[in-house]
Design a protein around this motif. Structure first.
Motif, PDB file in Angstrom:
ATOM      1  N   VAL A 500       0.862  -1.176   0.000  1.00 42.59           N
ATOM      2  CA  VAL A 500       0.000   0.000   0.000  1.00 42.59           C
ATOM      3  C   VAL A 500       0.900   1.228   0.000  1.00 42.59           C
ATOM      4  CG1 VAL A 500      -1.746   1.317   1.252  1.00 42.59           C
ATOM      5  CG2 VAL A 500      -1.842  -1.181   1.241  1.00 42.59           C
ATOM      6  N   ALA A 501       0.631   2.166  -0.909  1.00 48.03           N
ATOM      7  CA  ALA A 501       1.364   3.431  -0.951  1.00 48.03           C
ATOM      8  C   ALA A 501       0.358   4.570  -0.990  1.00 48.03           C
ATOM      9  CB  ALA A 501       2.277   3.490  -2.175  1.00 48.03           C
ATOM     10  N   GLN A 502       0.674   5.654  -0.274  1.00 48.57           N
ATOM     11  CA  GLN A 502      -0.225   6.798  -0.225  1.00 48.57           C
ATOM     12  C   GLN A 502       0.593   8.078  -0.385  1.00 48.57           C
ATOM     13  OE1 GLN A 502      -3.623   6.254   2.767  1.00 48.57           O
ATOM     14  NE2 GLN A 502      -2.040   4.954   3.639  1.00 48.57           N
ATOM     15  N   LYS A 503      -0.031   9.091  -0.961  1.00 47.66           N
ATOM     16  CA  LYS A 503       0.647  10.371  -1.132  1.00 47.66           C
ATOM     17  C   LYS A 503      -0.339  11.520  -0.986  1.00 47.66           C
ATOM     18  CE  LYS A 503       2.128  11.708  -5.141  1.00 47.66           C
ATOM     19  NZ  LYS A 503       1.317  12.921  -5.377  1.00 47.66           N
ATOM     20  N   GLU A 504       0.168  12.620  -0.477  1.00 48.38           N
ATOM     21  CA  GLU A 504      -0.613  13.820  -0.285  1.00 48.38           C
ATOM     22  C   GLU A 504      -0.743  14.605  -1.586  1.00 48.38           C
ATOM     23  OE1 GLU A 504       3.680  14.958   0.517  1.00 48.38           O
ATOM     24  OE2 GLU A 504       2.369  13.187   0.605  1.00 48.38           O
ATOM     25  N   PRO A 505      -1.676  15.557  -1.678  1.00 48.92           N
ATOM     26  CA  PRO A 505      -1.807  16.371  -2.896  1.00 48.92           C
ATOM     27  C   PRO A 505      -0.582  17.256  -3.110  1.00 48.92           C
ATOM     28  CG  PRO A 505      -3.800  16.493  -1.538  1.00 48.92           C
ATOM     29  CD  PRO A 505      -2.750  15.832  -0.704  1.00 48.92           C
ATOM     30  N   THR A 506      -0.340  17.610  -4.362  1.00 44.72           N
ATOM     31  CA  THR A 506       0.721  18.551  -4.695  1.00 44.72           C
ATOM     32  C   THR A 506       0.212  19.980  -4.529  1.00 44.72           C
ATOM     33  OG1 THR A 506       0.106  18.679  -7.031  1.00 44.72           O
ATOM     34  CG2 THR A 506       1.621  16.915  -6.379  1.00 44.72           C
ATOM     35  N   ARG A 507       1.117  20.921  -4.627  1.00 39.58           N
ATOM     36  CA  ARG A 507       0.737  22.332  -4.544  1.00 39.58           C
ATOM     37  C   ARG A 507      -0.301  22.691  -5.611  1.00 39.58           C
ATOM     38  NH1 ARG A 507       2.682  27.549  -3.281  1.00 39.58           N
ATOM     39  NH2 ARG A 507       2.178  29.072  -4.893  1.00 39.58           N
ATOM     40  N   SER A 508      -0.071  22.247  -6.860  1.00 40.74           N
ATOM     41  CA  SER A 508      -1.015  22.591  -7.925  1.00 40.74           C
ATOM     42  C   SER A 508      -2.373  21.937  -7.707  1.00 40.74           C
ATOM     43  CB  SER A 508      -0.441  22.189  -9.287  1.00 40.74           C
ATOM     44  OG  SER A 508      -0.208  20.795  -9.349  1.00 40.74           O
ATOM     45  N   ASN A 509      -2.419  20.772  -7.042  1.00 38.62           N
ATOM     46  CA  ASN A 509      -3.716  20.184  -6.694  1.00 38.62           C
ATOM     47  C   ASN A 509      -4.521  21.134  -5.822  1.00 38.62           C
ATOM     48  OD1 ASN A 509      -2.233  16.880  -6.327  1.00 38.62           O
ATOM     49  ND2 ASN A 509      -3.227  17.789  -8.115  1.00 38.62           N
ATOM     50  N   PHE A 510      -3.847  21.820  -4.901  1.00 38.45           N
ATOM     51  CA  PHE A 510      -4.529  22.788  -4.037  1.00 38.45           C
ATOM     52  C   PHE A 510      -4.916  24.048  -4.802  1.00 38.45           C
ATOM     53  CE2 PHE A 510      -2.175  20.530  -0.571  1.00 38.45           C
ATOM     54  CZ  PHE A 510      -3.285  20.151   0.180  1.00 38.45           C
ATOM     55  N   THR A 511      -3.988  24.602  -5.576  1.00 38.70           N
ATOM     56  CA  THR A 511      -4.251  25.893  -6.218  1.00 38.70           C
ATOM     57  C   THR A 511      -5.217  25.779  -7.390  1.00 38.70           C
ATOM     58  OG1 THR A 511      -2.291  25.645  -7.638  1.00 38.70           O
ATOM     59  CG2 THR A 511      -1.999  26.793  -5.543  1.00 38.70           C
ATOM     60  N   ASP A 512      -5.356  24.584  -7.976  1.00 40.09           N
ATOM     61  CA  ASP A 512      -6.274  24.415  -9.104  1.00 40.09           C
ATOM     62  C   ASP A 512      -7.665  23.978  -8.667  1.00 40.09           C
ATOM     63  OD1 ASP A 512      -4.160  25.086 -10.708  1.00 40.09           O
ATOM     64  OD2 ASP A 512      -3.719  23.039 -11.362  1.00 40.09           O
ATOM     65  N   THR A 513      -7.911  23.919  -7.355  1.00 40.22           N
ATOM     66  CA  THR A 513      -9.211  23.517  -6.825  1.00 40.22           C
ATOM     67  C   THR A 513     -10.044  24.750  -6.526  1.00 40.22           C
ATOM     68  OG1 THR A 513      -8.181  21.573  -5.830  1.00 40.22           O
ATOM     69  CG2 THR A 513     -10.351  22.168  -5.028  1.00 40.22           C
ATOM     70  N   LYS A 514     -11.351  24.615  -6.615  1.00 43.32           N
ATOM     71  CA  LYS A 514     -12.243  25.732  -6.329  1.00 43.32           C
ATOM     72  C   LYS A 514     -12.043  26.222  -4.898  1.00 43.32           C
ATOM     73  CE  LYS A 514     -15.920  24.359  -9.528  1.00 43.32           C
ATOM     74  NZ  LYS A 514     -17.359  23.975  -9.651  1.00 43.32           N
ATOM     75  N   ASN A 515     -12.262  27.505  -4.699  1.00 39.05           N
ATOM     76  CA  ASN A 515     -12.097  28.105  -3.385  1.00 39.05           C
ATOM     77  C   ASN A 515     -12.977  27.406  -2.346  1.00 39.05           C
ATOM     78  OD1 ASN A 515     -11.134  30.033  -1.529  1.00 39.05           O
ATOM     79  ND2 ASN A 515     -12.989  31.262  -1.783  1.00 39.05           N
ATOM     80  N   GLY A 516     -12.356  27.034  -1.225  1.00 40.22           N
ATOM     81  CA  GLY A 516     -13.089  26.362  -0.148  1.00 40.22           C
ATOM     82  C   GLY A 516     -13.120  24.863  -0.277  1.00 40.22           C
ATOM     83  N   GLU A 517     -12.621  24.320  -1.394  1.00 41.99           N
ATOM     84  CA  GLU A 517     -12.575  22.882  -1.578  1.00 41.99           C
ATOM     85  C   GLU A 517     -11.137  22.398  -1.473  1.00 41.99           C
ATOM     86  OE1 GLU A 517     -14.406  21.779  -5.218  1.00 41.99           O
ATOM     87  OE2 GLU A 517     -16.375  22.618  -4.710  1.00 41.99           O
ATOM     88  N   TYR A 518     -10.987  21.125  -1.078  1.00 38.43           N
ATOM     89  CA  TYR A 518      -9.658  20.551  -0.931  1.00 38.43           C
ATOM     90  C   TYR A 518      -9.553  19.268  -1.746  1.00 38.43           C
ATOM     91  CZ  TYR A 518      -8.780  23.702   3.002  1.00 38.43           C
ATOM     92  OH  TYR A 518      -8.597  24.807   3.788  1.00 38.43           O
ATOM     93  N   PRO A 519      -8.425  19.063  -2.396  1.00 42.16           N
ATOM     94  CA  PRO A 519      -8.219  17.782  -3.095  1.00 42.16           C
ATOM     95  C   PRO A 519      -8.003  16.670  -2.083  1.00 42.16           C
ATOM     96  CG  PRO A 519      -6.199  19.070  -3.133  1.00 42.16           C
ATOM     97  CD  PRO A 519      -7.251  19.942  -2.508  1.00 42.16           C
ATOM     98  N   THR A 520      -8.201  15.444  -2.516  1.00 39.75           N
ATOM     99  CA  THR A 520      -8.015  14.298  -1.623  1.00 39.75           C
ATOM    100  C   THR A 520      -6.642  13.688  -1.843  1.00 39.75           C
ATOM    101  OG1 THR A 520      -9.023  12.819  -3.254  1.00 39.75           O
ATOM    102  CG2 THR A 520     -10.477  13.792  -1.607  1.00 39.75           C
ATOM    103  N   SER A 521      -6.201  12.944  -0.854  1.00 37.24           N
ATOM    104  CA  SER A 521      -4.950  12.197  -1.006  1.00 37.24           C
ATOM    105  C   SER A 521      -5.197  10.982  -1.910  1.00 37.24           C
ATOM    106  CB  SER A 521      -4.438  11.746   0.360  1.00 37.24           C
ATOM    107  OG  SER A 521      -5.411  10.945   1.016  1.00 37.24           O
ATOM    108  N   GLU A 522      -4.115  10.318  -2.297  1.00 40.12           N
ATOM    109  CA  GLU A 522      -4.214   9.177  -3.196  1.00 40.12           C
ATOM    110  C   GLU A 522      -3.697   7.917  -2.504  1.00 40.12           C
ATOM    111  OE1 GLU A 522      -3.271  11.905  -7.149  1.00 40.12           O
ATOM    112  OE2 GLU A 522      -2.148  10.068  -6.802  1.00 40.12           O
ATOM    113  N   ARG A 523      -4.272   6.799  -2.894  1.00 36.17           N
ATOM    114  CA  ARG A 523      -3.855   5.513  -2.319  1.00 36.17           C
ATOM    115  C   ARG A 523      -3.691   4.494  -3.438  1.00 36.17           C
ATOM    116  NH1 ARG A 523      -7.743   3.310   2.085  1.00 36.17           N
ATOM    117  NH2 ARG A 523      -6.723   4.960   3.283  1.00 36.17           N
ATOM    118  N   LEU A 524      -2.596   3.741  -3.368  1.00 36.69           N
ATOM    119  CA  LEU A 524      -2.292   2.717  -4.361  1.00 36.69           C
ATOM    120  C   LEU A 524      -2.244   1.353  -3.692  1.00 36.69           C
ATOM    121  CD1 LEU A 524      -1.046   1.823  -7.220  1.00 36.69           C
ATOM    122  CD2 LEU A 524       1.163   2.132  -6.079  1.00 36.69           C
ATOM    123  N   TYR A 525      -2.931   0.364  -4.286  1.00 33.87           N
ATOM    124  CA  TYR A 525      -2.802  -1.026  -3.888  1.00 33.87           C
ATOM    125  C   TYR A 525      -2.016  -1.736  -4.985  1.00 33.87           C
ATOM    126  CZ  TYR A 525      -6.590   0.073  -0.631  1.00 33.87           C
ATOM    127  OH  TYR A 525      -7.351   0.635   0.355  1.00 33.87           O
TER     128      TYR A 525
END
Length: 545
Positions: A500-525
């Motif tokens: 199992v591998a997981q990673k947090e969002p990148t900076r652009s994931n945050f800045t390209d999201t609508k105001n007040g919304e947050y991107p989710t982290s990712e998980r790999l099996y």
């Protein structure tokens, strides 16, 4: 939480080994006791994050000799492109400057890269920009490329895989080397290296200076790189201490835009970056459409061997980076840069739109500690490790000039700051339960805290203002891995693993999201099945994941 499943079957890789993939053991017969001890001490720093043939992981080892044979100035992605599942790209078209690679189809933000266990991925974008560390190939001792989730390491999550590099080992003998190379498109490299050898039985000093430049295959995709490496080592009994500093200055012409099918047929070297549209309808190209960056990497490494069973590695590190890129932009609306209409001789026709030159800048500080302890006894190998890192960076942008308003002063239109805290601990065990049968387990916990505040360069047409950032996010990841490796008939092995591998969002994931919304982290099996045949001259295998 975004989940990525790689089962049922997603891909299969089949390869036949070439020399670059083979392990290259050090010749020990001619070594003195001091030099042999020195070599053994320097291996401690890589043990915790690397695998061997008894580990159920798909990987390739690239030794120093293989790297040297292909090192004529190309960036690391070009040197790695013959490794299974690696595809390299080059903005300039000749493997120098703006280069990148994909591993199992994953881009740079999903490939973990370390040097001596220290994360090289940018803390915010999760990518590695290889011209920030020019001529890295001349400083690298060995490389291990792990495909898939691999084993626990430091830094961002490994989805496509990981690249684990070590700096060149300290030499026990006096040595020196000068190299010159020249090739197509005025590509040239000059490098000078010198090593003191083991002085007084305790000290070594190694140094390198390099310069690489090229006009590039693509128009105006030039590269000018200057780099250095300095390594000072102290050895005493079971302890080795190394102070390493490497980095350089890069100036490259931007060339990341693609071409149309028609352009490809008529002018394969066409580059749209820096295109200037004049009022009379003519066009030209801005001669300073460039990326300019300086990066200095510092590491203090302490390796200690307590006894035949226990070893310890502790590395403190600090990286400083600073740079900017210039862009010529046509037909820009000045209000989107926070610039009020500029008066002209006609009060009824102020300047509200113009061509302009802008500069986006950043600087950052990244530091921390990585550590590991390794235990070996009989059929058991145990590794305990972890890291704590802090990132502090700033981003800002300036309008350098407005073409239709000569004399307009430099104008800052955005500025924001980021801090990121990243910590992890892991434990790995590889147990030979029976002859040729190894059971592997790997557990990691990772903590991330990311803060971004200030004004960003994204213009919001709805609010008629630049994007405001006030992001504070925390992540907790648990990444277990387990597998079975069976070696039979001496040169054959089969393995199966789950990770199992997981990673947090990148900076652009945050800045390209609508105001007040947050991107989710990712998980790999990640499920892996593999077979490998290996001897001194040839290896081949099949890997299904």
């Amino acid at each position: 939480m975004k989940r990525i499943f790689l089962l049922p079957l997603t891909a299969a890789a089949v390869w036949c080994a070439m020399p670059v993939h083979a392990d290259e053991p050090v010749e020990t017969d001619s070594m003195t006791p001091d030099s042999m001890k020195l070599y053994e001490l320097q291996q401690i720093e890589v043990t915790a994050t690397r695998v061997d043939r008894k580990t159920p992981v798909a990987y390739a080892d690239i030794g120093r000799e293989a790297i040297s044979r292909r090192n004529f100035g190309s960036d690391m992605p070009t040197l790695l492109q013959m490794t299974p599942s690696v595809v390299a790209t080059s903005d300039a078209g000749n493997g120098i400057g703006g280069t990148a690679f994909r591993l199992r189809g994953s881009d740079a933000s999903r490939i973990n890269v370390t040097t001596n266990g220290v994360p090289m991925n940018d803390a915010e974008s999760h990518s590695v920009y290889w011209y920030d560390t020019p001529d890295m190939a001349s400083s690298v001792g060995t490389i291990q490329v792990q495909r898939g989730a691999g084993t626990s390491t430091n830094g961002t999550g490994a989805f496509g895989g990981s690249v684990n590099m070590t700096t060149a080992p300290m030499s026990s003998e006096f040595s020196g080397e000068a190299s010159l190379s020249y090739g197509s498109y005025n590509t040239n490299k000059q490098s000078l290296q010198i090593g003191s050898g083991l002085m007084g039985g305790h000290w070594t000093v190694d140094a390198r200076l390099s310069h690489i430049s090229s006009d590039g295959y693509v128009d105006r995709a030039f590269t000018n790189l200057e780099s250095y490496m300095l390594q000072v080592g102290y050895y005493d009994g079971g302890t080795a201490v190394k102070l390493i500093s490497f980095g350089g200055v890069a100036r490259v012409g931007l060339a990341y835009d693609g071409v149309t099918k028609e352009q490809l047929e008529t002018d394969r070297r066409y580059n749209s970056q820096g295109l200037v549209k004049h009022a009379d309808g003519s066009i030209s190209f801005y001669d300073n459409q460039t990326d300019n960056y300086t990066q200095i990497n510092n590491q203090l490494i302490v390796n200690h061997r307590f006894n035949a069973r226990w070893t310890l590695n502790v590395t403190g590190h600090y990286t400083y980076g600073s740079g900017y890129y210039n862009q010529y932009k046509n037909g820009q609306t000045l209000s989107e840069y926070g610039i009020a209409p500029i008066p002209t001789d006609d009060p009824n026709e102020p300047i509200t739109e113009s061509n302009l030159i802008r500069r986006k800048s950043m600087d950052n500080h990244f530091g921390g500690v990585v550590a590991s302890a390794n235990y070996t006894r009989g059929r058991v190998q145990l590794a305990l490790g972890g890291a704590g890192n802090v990132y502090d960076g700033g981003h800002w942008g300036n309008v350098m000039s407005v073409v239709d308003a000569p004399g307009f002063p430099r104008h800052e239109y955005y500025r924001n700051a980021s801090t990121k805290y990243d910590a992890n601990v892991f434990a790995k065990i590889n147990w030979e339960a029976a002859r040729g049968l190894n059971l592997y387990a790997d557990l990691q916990y990772r903590f991330i805290r990311h803060n971004i505040t200030g004004t960003n360069d994204n213009f919001n047409s709805t609010t008629s203002a630049l994007q405001e950032l006030d992001i504070h996010r925390t992540y907790h990841f648990f990444n277990p891995k387990a597998g079975v490796n069976y070696t039979f008939a001496r040169n054959h092995k089969v393995y199966v693993s789950f990770a199992v591998a997981q990673k947090e969002p990148t900076r652009s994931n945050f800045t390209d999201t609508k105001n007040g919304e947050y991107p989710t982290s990712e998980r790999l099996y990640d499920w892996e099945f593999g077979y490998l045949f290996h001897n001194d001259r040839f290896s081949s295998g099949v890997n299904i994941f």
